[in-house]
Scaffold this motif. Structure first.
Motif, short mmCIF file in Angstrom:
data_model
loop_
_atom_site.label_atom_id
_atom_site.label_comp_id
_atom_site.label_asym_id
_atom_site.label_seq_id
_atom_site.Cartn_x
_atom_site.Cartn_y
_atom_site.Cartn_z
N ALA A 171 0.81 -1.22 0.00
CA ALA A 171 0.00 0.00 0.00
C ALA A 171 0.85 1.27 0.00
CB ALA A 171 -0.94 0.00 1.21
N VAL A 172 2.12 1.16 0.37
CA VAL A 172 3.00 2.33 0.41
C VAL A 172 4.32 2.01 -0.28
CG1 VAL A 172 2.02 3.26 2.55
CG2 VAL A 172 3.98 1.73 2.67
N ARG A 173 4.94 3.04 -0.77
CA ARG A 173 6.24 2.89 -1.41
C ARG A 173 7.25 2.38 -0.39
NH1 ARG A 173 9.35 7.84 -4.51
NH2 ARG A 173 11.31 6.75 -4.90
N ASP A 174 8.05 1.41 -0.79
CA ASP A 174 9.10 0.84 0.08
C ASP A 174 8.52 0.23 1.36
OD1 ASP A 174 11.06 1.64 -1.76
OD2 ASP A 174 11.43 3.52 -0.70
N GLY A 175 7.26 -0.22 1.32
CA GLY A 175 6.60 -0.73 2.51
C GLY A 175 7.30 -1.93 3.15
N ALA A 176 7.80 -2.84 2.33
CA ALA A 176 8.49 -4.01 2.89
C ALA A 176 9.80 -3.60 3.57
CB ALA A 176 8.74 -5.05 1.81
N ARG A 177 10.55 -2.71 2.94
CA ARG A 177 11.79 -2.22 3.56
C ARG A 177 11.47 -1.51 4.87
NH1 ARG A 177 14.77 1.71 0.27
NH2 ARG A 177 16.19 1.67 2.03
N LEU A 178 10.41 -0.70 4.86
CA LEU A 178 10.00 0.03 6.06
C LEU A 178 9.74 -0.94 7.20
CD1 LEU A 178 9.00 2.65 7.52
CD2 LEU A 178 6.73 2.08 6.60
N LEU A 179 8.94 -1.98 6.94
CA LEU A 179 8.62 -2.92 8.02
C LEU A 179 9.82 -3.76 8.43
CD1 LEU A 179 5.01 -4.19 7.30
CD2 LEU A 179 5.79 -2.31 8.72
N ALA A 180 10.67 -4.11 7.46
CA ALA A 180 11.86 -4.88 7.81
C ALA A 180 12.81 -4.07 8.69
CB ALA A 180 12.59 -5.35 6.54
N LEU A 181 12.91 -2.76 8.41
CA LEU A 181 13.82 -1.90 9.17
C LEU A 181 13.23 -1.40 10.48
CD1 LEU A 181 15.20 0.35 6.29
CD2 LEU A 181 16.50 -1.32 7.62
N ALA A 182 11.95 -1.06 10.46
CA ALA A 182 11.41 -0.32 11.60
C ALA A 182 10.10 -0.86 12.13
CB ALA A 182 11.20 1.15 11.19
N GLY A 183 9.64 -1.97 11.56
CA GLY A 183 8.36 -2.50 12.01
C GLY A 183 8.40 -2.88 13.48
N PRO A 184 7.23 -2.93 14.09
CA PRO A 184 7.18 -3.22 15.52
C PRO A 184 7.72 -4.61 15.82
CG PRO A 184 4.97 -3.14 14.56
CD PRO A 184 5.92 -2.73 13.50
N ARG A 185 8.64 -4.68 16.75
CA ARG A 185 9.19 -5.97 17.17
C ARG A 185 8.36 -6.56 18.31
NH1 ARG A 185 10.68 -5.88 12.95
NH2 ARG A 185 12.73 -5.40 12.17
N ALA A 186 7.50 -5.76 18.88
CA ALA A 186 6.59 -6.23 19.92
C ALA A 186 5.17 -6.12 19.37
CB ALA A 186 6.74 -5.38 21.17
N PRO A 187 4.52 -7.25 19.09
CA PRO A 187 3.17 -7.18 18.54
C PRO A 187 2.18 -6.62 19.55
CG PRO A 187 3.73 -9.44 19.10
CD PRO A 187 4.95 -8.62 19.33
N GLN A 188 1.03 -6.19 19.06
CA GLN A 188 -0.02 -5.74 19.97
C GLN A 188 -0.42 -6.94 20.82
OE1 GLN A 188 -3.05 -4.25 17.35
NE2 GLN A 188 -2.04 -2.27 17.11
N LEU A 189 -0.39 -6.77 22.12
CA LEU A 189 -0.56 -7.88 23.05
C LEU A 189 -1.88 -8.62 22.86
CD1 LEU A 189 0.69 -9.48 25.32
CD2 LEU A 189 -0.28 -7.85 26.94
N ALA A 190 -2.97 -7.89 22.73
CA ALA A 190 -4.28 -8.55 22.60
C ALA A 190 -4.34 -9.40 21.32
CB ALA A 190 -5.39 -7.52 22.60
N ASN A 191 -3.79 -8.87 20.22
CA ASN A 191 -3.76 -9.64 18.98
C ASN A 191 -2.90 -10.89 19.13
OD1 ASN A 191 -5.36 -7.78 17.67
ND2 ASN A 191 -3.70 -6.83 16.53
N ALA A 192 -1.73 -10.73 19.73
CA ALA A 192 -0.82 -11.87 19.89
C ALA A 192 -1.44 -12.96 20.74
CB ALA A 192 0.50 -11.40 20.48
N VAL A 193 -2.12 -12.57 21.81
CA VAL A 193 -2.78 -13.57 22.67
C VAL A 193 -3.83 -14.33 21.87
CG1 VAL A 193 -4.36 -13.82 24.63
CG2 VAL A 193 -2.32 -12.39 24.85
N ALA A 194 -4.65 -13.60 21.11
CA ALA A 194 -5.70 -14.26 20.32
C ALA A 194 -5.11 -15.17 19.24
CB ALA A 194 -6.60 -13.20 19.69
N GLN A 195 -4.04 -14.72 18.59
CA GLN A 195 -3.43 -15.52 17.52
C GLN A 195 -2.82 -16.81 18.08
OE1 GLN A 195 -0.78 -12.46 16.25
NE2 GLN A 195 -2.21 -11.59 14.76
N VAL A 196 -2.04 -16.68 19.14
CA VAL A 196 -1.39 -17.85 19.71
C VAL A 196 -2.41 -18.79 20.33
CG1 VAL A 196 0.21 -18.62 21.53
CG2 VAL A 196 0.84 -16.71 20.02
N SER A 197 -3.39 -18.26 21.02
CA SER A 197 -4.43 -19.10 21.62
C SER A 197 -5.18 -19.89 20.56
CB SER A 197 -5.42 -18.25 22.41
OG SER A 197 -4.77 -17.61 23.49
N PHE A 198 -5.44 -19.25 19.42
CA PHE A 198 -6.16 -19.91 18.34
C PHE A 198 -5.35 -21.09 17.81
CE2 PHE A 198 -7.36 -20.43 13.87
CZ PHE A 198 -8.73 -20.58 13.99
#
Length: 196
Positions: A83-110
């Protein structure tokens, strides 16, 4: 954040700076120091905003199989980066290394409810995320569009002509198809991690 994303789309990741964002907003650069200390902070904020806006399929739907969730998650993550220019580079360089806790709990629990250990559930998401970022990074940075190329100096043979024809067929299928094939193989390859 809208100004930062606009600068990213106009100038690319390498030219995204506090100075450029300040100019876009029509303010003096020091005014931005109230919000961001340096370029790394603005990159992290832009990466988080891109994910918030475009990575909309992170959680299971009623009746999902674990494969459904992982595939939809990866497709959503890829759409966010595209959706954005250089989006993959952006996330690889600066993306969150700590996921949103509520999402992570739901994903792992599932995934745990579908037979994964907790550690294997996390590793499944790591594998899918890294494949998705890597494939999208290659798509966004490949000078030749990611086409398969062979050296011109080799003497042509029936086998090489066949291989060149196959490479052309793959190129016609396009990057979406190529990504889907790899993702399907990866997700199905995660099945042995489950403990029925």
């Amino acid at each position: 954040m809208a100004a930062s994303i606009a600068v990213l789309d106009e100038r690319g990741l390498d030219k995204l700076s506090l100075h450029a964002v300040a100019a876009r907003l029509g303010v003096a650069q020091p005014a931005l120091y109230h919000h961001f200390r340096d370029k790394s902070e603005i990159l992290a904020a832009v990466a988080a905003e891109v994910l918030d806006r475009h990575h909309t399929e992170r959680l299971p739907h009623p009746g999902d199989d674990w494969r459904d969730l992982l595939v939809r998650y990866a497709q959503s993550l890829r759409r966010a980066m595209l959706a954005v220019r250089d989006g993959a580079r952006l996330l690889a360089l600066a993306g969150p290394r700590a996921p949103q806790l509520a999402n992570a709990v739901a994903q792992v629990s599932f995934l745990e409810a579908h037979g994964f250990t907790g550690a294997d559930a996390i590793l499944a998401y790591v594998a899918v995320s890294r494949y998705t970022i890597g494939a999208t990074l290659e798509q966004q940075t490949a000078r030749d569009g990611g086409a398969i190329r062979f050296p011109d100096g080799d003497a042509p043979s029936a086998e090489s002509a066949h291989l060149l024809d196959l490479a052309a067929q793959v190129a016609k299928l396009g990057p979406d198809h190529e990504f889907a094939v790899g993702l399907t193989a990866l997700v199905h390859g995660l099945a042995p991690l489950r403990h029925p």
